[in-house]
Scaffold this motif. Structure first.
Motif, short mmCIF file in Angstrom:
data_model
loop_
_atom_site.label_atom_id
_atom_site.label_comp_id
_atom_site.label_asym_id
_atom_site.label_seq_id
_atom_site.Cartn_x
_atom_site.Cartn_y
_atom_site.Cartn_z
N ALA A 18 48.28 34.99 -1.53
CA ALA A 18 47.16 35.14 -3.07
C ALA A 18 47.95 34.80 -4.48
O ALA A 18 47.46 34.48 -5.13
N ARG A 21 49.99 32.27 -5.45
CA ARG A 21 49.12 31.27 -5.76
C ARG A 21 48.80 31.67 -7.62
O ARG A 21 48.11 31.23 -7.80
N ASP A 23 46.22 33.57 -6.91
CA ASP A 23 44.40 33.67 -6.53
C ASP A 23 43.75 34.89 -6.82
O ASP A 23 43.55 36.07 -5.70
N ARG A 24 43.26 35.42 -7.96
CA ARG A 24 43.08 36.95 -8.17
C ARG A 24 42.03 36.88 -7.45
O ARG A 24 41.21 37.86 -6.76
N ALA A 25 40.64 36.26 -7.25
CA ALA A 25 39.78 35.93 -6.52
C ALA A 25 39.42 36.82 -5.19
O ALA A 25 38.51 37.13 -5.01
N LYS A 26 41.16 35.92 -4.29
CA LYS A 26 41.06 36.37 -3.35
C LYS A 26 41.84 37.48 -3.10
O LYS A 26 41.84 38.28 -2.31
#
Length: 118
Positions: A18, A21, A23-26
């Motif tokens: 994460a 990538r 992917d802050r939400a993850k």
């Protein structure tokens, strides 16, 4: 401990991927506030759309220490992993500390601290 270590290995894979990538939400629900803020800043500093190092494999994962402070359990796990960005491969040696309030029903551990290890 084998169930914890399975979870710790899975968490490392999910979090490193994460982060690579962006992917802050993850990442958000898996990280303590301090860790999230530091990693959020690192993602921003990398620039838009630029990926970080992807996890190639975990070479080693072992419990370094565990303690209970009141109802807050902390377990430190020493990881050794190979990370790559398509051109370069590097070995990461880190100690990640996971924490969980054992008085709460939520069984999930969150990443509380990351230190570079020797």
């Amino acid at each position: 401990t084998s169930a914890f270590m399975q979870g710790a290995r899975a968490a490392y894979e999910i979090i490193v991927s994460a982060f690579a990538r962006g992917d802050r939400a993850k990442l958000r629900p898996m990280l303590d506030d301090d860790v999230y803020e530091a990693w959020d800043a690192a993602i921003s500093a990398r620039g838009d759309g630029e990926a970080g190092f992807e996890l190639l494999r975990i070479k080693k994962a072992e419990i370094e220490s565990a303690d209970l402070d009141g109802t807050m359990a902390r377990v430190s796990v020493r990881y050794e992993a190979e990370l790559g960005d398509g051109e370069m491969v590097r070995t990461a040696k880190e100690v990640w500390t996971f924490m969980r309030d054992v008085s709460k029903a939520d069984p999930n551990w969150i990443l509380d601290d990351v230190e570079v290890a020797n």
